[in-house]
Design a protein around this motif. Structure first.
Motif, PDB file in Angstrom:
ATOM      1  N   LYS A 253       0.660  -1.078   0.087  1.00  0.00           N
ATOM      2  CA  LYS A 253      -0.328  -0.237  -0.441  1.00  0.00           C
ATOM      3  C   LYS A 253       0.879   1.389  -0.273  1.00  0.00           C
ATOM      4  O   LYS A 253       0.508   2.578  -0.868  1.00  0.00           O
ATOM      5  CB  LYS A 253      -0.747   0.184   0.957  1.00  0.00           C
ATOM      6  N   GLN A 254       1.700   1.479   1.170  1.00  0.00           N
ATOM      7  CA  GLN A 254       2.916   2.452   0.797  1.00  0.00           C
ATOM      8  C   GLN A 254       3.487   2.542  -0.983  1.00  0.00           C
ATOM      9  O   GLN A 254       3.347   3.357  -0.834  1.00  0.00           O
ATOM     10  CB  GLN A 254       3.403   2.336   1.660  1.00  0.00           C
TER      11      GLN A 254
ATOM     12  N   GLN B 174       1.969   1.198  -3.454  1.00  0.00           N
ATOM     13  CA  GLN B 174       1.148   1.712  -4.022  1.00  0.00           C
ATOM     14  C   GLN B 174       0.962   4.201  -4.364  1.00  0.00           C
ATOM     15  O   GLN B 174       0.627   4.503  -4.830  1.00  0.00           O
ATOM     16  CB  GLN B 174       0.032   1.539  -4.306  1.00  0.00           C
ATOM     17  N   ALA B 175       0.501   4.354  -2.725  1.00  0.00           N
ATOM     18  CA  ALA B 175       0.164   5.469  -2.415  1.00  0.00           C
ATOM     19  C   ALA B 175       1.921   6.408  -2.918  1.00  0.00           C
ATOM     20  O   ALA B 175       1.255   7.590  -3.314  1.00  0.00           O
ATOM     21  CB  ALA B 175       0.416   5.503  -0.920  1.00  0.00           C
ATOM     22  N   GLU B 176       2.901   6.175  -2.344  1.00  0.00           N
ATOM     23  CA  GLU B 176       4.028   6.221  -3.305  1.00  0.00           C
ATOM     24  C   GLU B 176       4.047   7.131  -4.824  1.00  0.00           C
ATOM     25  O   GLU B 176       4.190   7.652  -5.301  1.00  0.00           O
ATOM     26  CB  GLU B 176       5.379   5.781  -2.841  1.00  0.00           C
ATOM     27  N   ARG B 177       3.678   5.906  -5.611  1.00  0.00           N
ATOM     28  CA  ARG B 177       3.125   6.125  -6.815  1.00  0.00           C
ATOM     29  C   ARG B 177       2.194   6.769  -7.818  1.00  0.00           C
ATOM     30  O   ARG B 177       2.699   7.643  -8.219  1.00  0.00           O
ATOM     31  CB  ARG B 177       3.378   4.355  -7.655  1.00  0.00           C
ATOM     32  N   GLU B 178       0.858   6.748  -6.579  1.00  0.00           N
ATOM     33  CA  GLU B 178       0.475   7.717  -6.821  1.00  0.00           C
ATOM     34  C   GLU B 178       0.715   9.245  -6.938  1.00  0.00           C
ATOM     35  O   GLU B 178       0.400  10.433  -7.640  1.00  0.00           O
ATOM     36  CB  GLU B 178      -1.080   7.412  -6.387  1.00  0.00           C
ATOM     37  N   ARG B 179       1.576   9.523  -5.690  1.00  0.00           N
ATOM     38  CA  ARG B 179       2.081  10.826  -5.805  1.00  0.00           C
ATOM     39  C   ARG B 179       2.882  11.126  -6.654  1.00  0.00           C
ATOM     40  O   ARG B 179       3.267  12.364  -7.282  1.00  0.00           O
ATOM     41  CB  ARG B 179       2.901  10.602  -4.191  1.00  0.00           C
ATOM     42  N   GLN B 180       3.824  10.188  -7.513  1.00  0.00           N
ATOM     43  CA  GLN B 180       4.606  10.973  -8.059  1.00  0.00           C
ATOM     44  C   GLN B 180       3.546  11.031  -9.627  1.00  0.00           C
ATOM     45  O   GLN B 180       4.248  11.457 -10.313  1.00  0.00           O
ATOM     46  CB  GLN B 180       5.697   9.513  -8.374  1.00  0.00           C
ATOM     47  N   ALA B 181       2.643  10.122  -9.719  1.00  0.00           N
ATOM     48  CA  ALA B 181       1.962  10.224 -11.213  1.00  0.00           C
ATOM     49  C   ALA B 181       0.986  11.473 -10.570  1.00  0.00           C
ATOM     50  O   ALA B 181       1.179  12.558 -11.872  1.00  0.00           O
ATOM     51  CB  ALA B 181       0.720   9.107 -11.209  1.00  0.00           C
ATOM     52  N   ARG B 182       0.971  12.051  -9.629  1.00  0.00           N
ATOM     53  CA  ARG B 182       0.557  13.226  -9.381  1.00  0.00           C
ATOM     54  C   ARG B 182       1.030  14.530 -10.100  1.00  0.00           C
ATOM     55  O   ARG B 182       1.220  16.257 -10.721  1.00  0.00           O
ATOM     56  CB  ARG B 182      -0.273  13.432  -7.793  1.00  0.00           C
TER      57      ARG B 182
END
Length: 256
Positions: free
Chosen positions: A170-171, A173-181
């Motif tokens: 989960k961490q 995945q959250a990091e990947r979403e942050r990078q995408a944003r």
């Protein structure tokens, strides 16, 4: 006479021994070490001499593991590893340690537990080769006095608790979403800069702005059945009111 011949035959047979190409035979005379024999055929003195053991000098592989061992950041892990080792000094291996094979296995397991306790989980997962190299050096220091050298150590697997694995997933995945944003925001910023540069080109050139507007309408209406909604203010600013009416009239004629 027959008994004597039998006894002599037995003594001769017991004096002849063979060691394989990769082996050395440890010979004791009246319980004292006298030397090594082999490979190949060799003879000892019956009754007085005896072959205590044959020591294999080929490279051997030993699997070992550390279960439920705490890392430096107190995370329980199961680690599977393998060590490649060989006996380089048969005399020391025979005289310095009782069961050198078990000794290598135990010292490897102990060394693995110690090395795990000195590293955090992230370091253990990311730097397996470095940790394996450090463990190999540690094992070599302990086994060299036994006439044994540990040539290579490999970390086969590092298993962490399932709950921790889910949390790390989960961490990540959250990091990947942050990078995408962040990437999306950077792209929007770059687009805004490009639009600002384009506006400077059009601000003093209304003809170019009008041509650009006509091109945008043309691109939007190329597909049949498409509809383009343009704010009236945009039409007025680009002088496209009449052009928009002509386009609408043409589309109505096509439908009829």
């Amino acid at each position: 006479m027959t008994i004597a011949l039998v006894v002599v035959s037995v003594l001769i047979a017991s004096s002849i021994h063979i060691a394989d190409q990769w082996e050395k035979a440890v010979v004791l005379r009246m319980g004292k070490y006298t030397g090594l024999r082999g490979p190949g055929l060799f003879i000892i003195v019956p009754i007085i001499d005896k072959v205590d053991s044959y020591i294999d000098q080929r490279i051997r592989v030993t699997d070992f593991k550390a279960e439920e061992t705490l890392t430096k950041d107190t995370v329980p892990v199961n680690v599977d590893a393998v060590v490649y080792w060989t006996v380089w000094d048969v005399e020391k291996a025979a005289l310095e340690v009782q069961e050198y094979i078990r000794a290598v296995s135990y010292i490897a397991q102990t060394g693995l537990r110690e090395i795990i306790g000195k590293h955090e989980l992230a370091d253990l997962l990311q730097n397996r080769e470095k940790i394996a190299g450090d463990l190999q050096v540690t094992l070599d220091e302990h086994t060299n006095p036994w006439g044994i050298t540990c040539q290579t150590v490999g970390i086969k697997d590092v298993v962490i608790p399932k709950t921790l694995a889910d949390a790390m997933s989960k961490q990540a995945q959250a990091e990947r979403e942050r990078q995408a944003r962040v990437i999306l925001g950077t792209a929007e910023t770059e687009i805004a800069v490009k639009f600002e540069e384009a506006s400077q080109k059009y601000i003093n050139n209304p003809v170019a702005l009008q041509l650009r507007g006509m091109n945008m309408l043309f691109e939007g209406l190329k597909e049949k059945g498409s509809m383009v909604i343009v704010p009236s203010s945009a039409l007025d600013s680009m002088n496209l009111g009449a052009m928009g009416g002509l386009v609408s009239l043409a589309k109505s004629n096509e439908q009829q």
